[in-house]
Design a protein around this motif. Sequence first.
Motif, mmCIF file in Angstrom:
data_model
loop_
_atom_site.group_PDB
_atom_site.id
_atom_site.type_symbol
_atom_site.label_atom_id
_atom_site.label_comp_id
_atom_site.label_asym_id
_atom_site.label_seq_id
_atom_site.Cartn_x
_atom_site.Cartn_y
_atom_site.Cartn_z
ATOM 1 N N VAL A 13 40.235 -21.193 -44.219
ATOM 2 C CA VAL A 13 40.542 -20.547 -43.490
ATOM 3 C C VAL A 13 40.351 -19.171 -44.013
ATOM 4 O O VAL A 13 40.473 -17.778 -43.171
ATOM 5 C CB VAL A 13 41.760 -20.914 -42.840
ATOM 6 C CG1 VAL A 13 42.730 -20.013 -42.021
ATOM 7 C CG2 VAL A 13 41.959 -22.233 -42.538
ATOM 8 N N ALA A 14 40.969 -18.830 -45.624
ATOM 9 C CA ALA A 14 41.481 -17.557 -45.938
ATOM 10 C C ALA A 14 39.967 -16.480 -45.527
ATOM 11 O O ALA A 14 40.061 -15.939 -45.495
ATOM 12 C CB ALA A 14 41.703 -17.902 -47.536
ATOM 13 N N LEU A 15 38.899 -17.298 -46.000
ATOM 14 C CA LEU A 15 37.572 -16.345 -46.509
ATOM 15 C C LEU A 15 37.264 -16.096 -45.139
ATOM 16 O O LEU A 15 36.542 -14.724 -44.990
ATOM 17 C CB LEU A 15 36.582 -17.579 -46.538
ATOM 18 C CG LEU A 15 36.575 -17.977 -48.019
ATOM 19 C CD1 LEU A 15 35.745 -18.870 -48.607
ATOM 20 C CD2 LEU A 15 36.046 -16.913 -48.976
ATOM 21 N N LEU A 16 37.733 -17.259 -44.252
ATOM 22 C CA LEU A 16 37.144 -16.805 -42.667
ATOM 23 C C LEU A 16 38.271 -15.474 -42.395
ATOM 24 O O LEU A 16 37.627 -14.961 -41.828
ATOM 25 C CB LEU A 16 37.579 -17.710 -41.491
ATOM 26 C CG LEU A 16 37.511 -17.174 -39.730
ATOM 27 C CD1 LEU A 16 36.223 -17.049 -39.920
ATOM 28 C CD2 LEU A 16 38.109 -19.178 -39.283
ATOM 29 N N LEU B 293 29.713 -14.873 -38.238
ATOM 30 C CA LEU B 293 30.279 -13.963 -39.194
ATOM 31 C C LEU B 293 29.068 -12.333 -39.164
ATOM 32 O O LEU B 293 29.168 -11.068 -39.375
ATOM 33 C CB LEU B 293 31.489 -13.591 -39.330
ATOM 34 C CG LEU B 293 32.422 -14.698 -37.817
ATOM 35 C CD1 LEU B 293 33.473 -14.352 -38.883
ATOM 36 C CD2 LEU B 293 32.266 -13.917 -36.880
ATOM 37 N N TYR B 294 28.240 -13.169 -40.127
ATOM 38 C CA TYR B 294 27.177 -12.489 -41.033
ATOM 39 C C TYR B 294 26.447 -11.510 -40.499
ATOM 40 O O TYR B 294 25.349 -10.889 -40.739
ATOM 41 C CB TYR B 294 27.732 -12.742 -42.407
ATOM 42 C CG TYR B 294 28.761 -12.603 -43.131
ATOM 43 C CD1 TYR B 294 28.557 -11.948 -44.335
ATOM 44 C CD2 TYR B 294 29.166 -13.484 -43.077
ATOM 45 C CE1 TYR B 294 29.852 -11.594 -45.370
ATOM 46 C CE2 TYR B 294 30.366 -13.677 -43.878
ATOM 47 C CZ TYR B 294 30.682 -12.510 -45.408
ATOM 48 O OH TYR B 294 31.422 -12.387 -45.945
ATOM 49 N N GLY B 295 26.208 -12.358 -38.867
ATOM 50 C CA GLY B 295 25.355 -11.887 -38.555
ATOM 51 C C GLY B 295 23.397 -12.090 -38.938
ATOM 52 O O GLY B 295 22.561 -11.215 -38.550
ATOM 53 N N LYS B 296 23.191 -13.173 -39.876
ATOM 54 C CA LYS B 296 21.882 -13.351 -40.314
ATOM 55 C C LYS B 296 20.959 -14.518 -39.245
ATOM 56 O O LYS B 296 21.615 -14.812 -38.595
ATOM 57 C CB LYS B 296 22.018 -13.864 -41.953
ATOM 58 C CG LYS B 296 23.048 -12.608 -43.014
ATOM 59 C CD LYS B 296 22.122 -11.306 -42.643
ATOM 60 C CE LYS B 296 22.854 -10.510 -43.685
ATOM 61 N NZ LYS B 296 22.875 -9.507 -44.079
ATOM 62 N N GLY B 297 19.560 -14.161 -40.468
ATOM 63 C CA GLY B 297 19.271 -15.781 -39.631
ATOM 64 C C GLY B 297 19.456 -16.765 -39.950
ATOM 65 O O GLY B 297 20.318 -16.559 -40.988
ATOM 66 N N LEU C 130 36.873 -12.121 -41.353
ATOM 67 C CA LEU C 130 37.482 -11.070 -39.755
ATOM 68 C C LEU C 130 38.048 -9.668 -40.278
ATOM 69 O O LEU C 130 37.167 -8.714 -39.940
ATOM 70 C CB LEU C 130 37.987 -11.717 -38.647
ATOM 71 C CG LEU C 130 37.366 -13.336 -38.329
ATOM 72 C CD1 LEU C 130 38.609 -13.859 -37.871
ATOM 73 C CD2 LEU C 130 36.598 -12.552 -37.070
ATOM 74 N N GLY C 131 38.665 -9.661 -40.923
ATOM 75 C CA GLY C 131 38.932 -8.478 -42.069
ATOM 76 C C GLY C 131 37.843 -7.808 -42.246
ATOM 77 O O GLY C 131 37.826 -6.051 -41.906
ATOM 78 N N CYS C 132 37.093 -7.666 -43.551
ATOM 79 C CA CYS C 132 35.803 -6.943 -43.376
ATOM 80 C C CYS C 132 34.884 -6.674 -42.027
ATOM 81 O O CYS C 132 34.454 -5.360 -41.922
ATOM 82 C CB CYS C 132 35.088 -8.145 -43.840
ATOM 83 S SG CYS C 132 35.733 -8.205 -46.242
ATOM 84 N N ARG C 133 34.533 -7.523 -41.009
ATOM 85 C CA ARG C 133 34.382 -6.609 -39.636
ATOM 86 C C ARG C 133 34.772 -5.998 -39.468
ATOM 87 O O ARG C 133 33.660 -4.923 -38.884
ATOM 88 C CB ARG C 133 33.705 -8.518 -39.052
ATOM 89 C CG ARG C 133 32.715 -9.067 -39.270
ATOM 90 C CD ARG C 133 32.958 -9.695 -38.366
ATOM 91 N NE ARG C 133 32.231 -9.365 -37.122
ATOM 92 C CZ ARG C 133 31.328 -9.947 -36.029
ATOM 93 N NH1 ARG C 133 30.352 -9.982 -36.956
ATOM 94 N NH2 ARG C 133 31.606 -9.548 -34.908
ATOM 95 N N SER C 134 36.004 -5.957 -39.173
ATOM 96 C CA SER C 134 37.287 -5.400 -38.150
ATOM 97 C C SER C 134 37.108 -3.261 -39.430
ATOM 98 O O SER C 134 36.975 -2.804 -38.665
ATOM 99 C CB SER C 134 38.057 -5.041 -38.253
ATOM 100 O OG SER C 134 39.003 -6.012 -39.077
ATOM 101 N N LEU C 135 36.950 -4.020 -41.088
ATOM 102 C CA LEU C 135 36.875 -2.262 -41.146
ATOM 103 C C LEU C 135 35.824 -1.943 -41.759
ATOM 104 O O LEU C 135 35.449 -0.560 -42.089
ATOM 105 C CB LEU C 135 37.482 -2.854 -42.518
ATOM 106 C CG LEU C 135 38.845 -3.240 -43.063
ATOM 107 C CD1 LEU C 135 39.467 -3.273 -43.669
ATOM 108 C CD2 LEU C 135 40.316 -1.622 -42.247
ATOM 109 N N GLY C 136 34.636 -1.893 -40.870
ATOM 110 C CA GLY C 136 33.325 -1.815 -41.276
ATOM 111 C C GLY C 136 32.204 -2.264 -42.410
ATOM 112 O O GLY C 136 30.998 -1.235 -42.365
#
Lengths: 284, 288
Positions: free
Chosen positions: A254-257, A211-215, A261-267
């Motif tokens: 699971v909490a880290l996942l 989800l972090y979109g890295k290489g 996801l929460g951080c992604r939705s908050l940008g």
Amino acid sequence: MVFEILSYGFMQKALVSGIAVAIICSFIGTFLVLRRYSLFGDGISHVAFGGISLGLFLGVFPLWSAFIVSVLGGLGLQKLRSSTKISGDAAVAVVLVSGLAVGVILISVSGGFSVDLFSFLFGSILLISIQDTVLIVSISAGIVGVLLVLQKQFLYISFNEEQAKVAGLNVTLLNYLFVVLAAVTVVTSMRLVGILLISALIVIPNITAMLYGKGFKKTVGISISMSVFSTVMGILLSYVFNLAPSGLIVMIAVALLLGTLGCRSLGLISNVKIREPSKISHNS
Amino acid sequence: MNGTVLQVQNLTISYGNHIAVDDISFDVQDGDLLGIVGPNGSGKTTTFRAILGLQPYGGKISMFGYGPDKFKSLIPLVGYVPQKIIFEPNFPATVHDIVSMGIIHEKKITKGMDLLKQNNCYLNRVQNTNGATTLDDTPNTVGPDCKNRTRSCTGCTTPDDALKTVDLEHLRDRRIGELSAGEQQRVFIAQSLIKNPLMMILDEPVTSADVESQTKFYSIMKKLSESGITIVWSSHDLDAIERYASRVACMNRKLFFHGKKEQFFSDEKLLKTYTESAMQVHMHRHGH
């Protein structure tokens, strides 16, 4: 408090073994997830259940019988996938239920469930011996070594097997080697989270890392970090709250996942645009 | 044209009772830009897969003058860009990572080049032995000297150079899944270029690309062809074939034509047959 926990020998062994297992699970899990083989760990762990039952039935050390049966199961799975039209997930399902069925039969013959069997089903990281720790760390070092040497090859066959073949890679041999490594990883990791939760440690940290979109290298790094953090925190908290470490380890992962996801939705993490997957169409 | 790079003789491929490719023969000459046309399901991809050792077949295929027993060493010298590639959309590899994969087995590439250098030049072998797999010790008199022509795309030896050739150097650190279909195809071309291929096989490379990407692709293909790389390219686009190909093969399971493009495009009967056949396949597939 932490220093007090670390002063206990059983906690030291649990943490060292746990970290080793966390590293190999997330490393090999990267390739499994990329190959859409996320449930491979689940399938092989159920085959390992059959192997453990066989060991208990025959009166041999169950971990050794689990190693042999799991590697054979992994190779059978690969053969099933490559030489028949059965898809990867269906092949996993066939192997999974077969291993479980054999295990159930052998258990019924041996007189039912025992404490030993429960420790393999749900994990028993706090009960492992120094010999177990040495064995787990040695096997983990071997697996990490092979993965480091062959990571580019495994990445290429995960990306596209046909392109890898054209580039000159022996894809068949690499595939068999990979399933052997994965099967050994699963059996090595059973003492940490148990047969029933092993696939969580293989899959969840990798889904989170992607989800972090890295290489590739950064993704593997993030996945290993997540996995090690979940394991260490799970073991420490299990002592503090007197709860099962395997369940805590998985719930922290699971909490880290969910947090990611929460951080992604908050940008807070760059939201990478992923296009629809393309398909090879051999229509001509 | 100095020699035969690829020779396909009586190639037949079937899946059970279905014959996908029916006894076709053609050759590809050094420096050719061979355009293969044919409707969907005509066997173009299947033919390419057989050439690359990905598909069992009947008949005979020789590459650079050698038979299939040497293909393990020779196929890594071929750049292959499939129609489309399926991969996990979140695949954690950058464009640079993907291009670097092209030379993952450098030893195989070197082994293949050494094999070709054994008798000065593979072209000499072909002309003297007509595709036989035995060694030919006669000196090279016809084709270019392999010692001077070991790599046909000079300068394309690093991922960055290859990306520059396909005009994608600005995307080197982006993840492959973030790129458009047209950009992805150019990445796969760069992946082939990094090993300086002697021949490239491009399977309908612009099928899912937009007009801008198609224009870019054709300009890259033209540049590669001018640099001396032999190219075999399948397409439905007759205009593009007419514009860029040097020779044409037309197939629909069987081979209907193989020769100079001027000959193909001046044969109105052949063109009409091809267009009607392609239309029928299209209508059949779309339920008309």
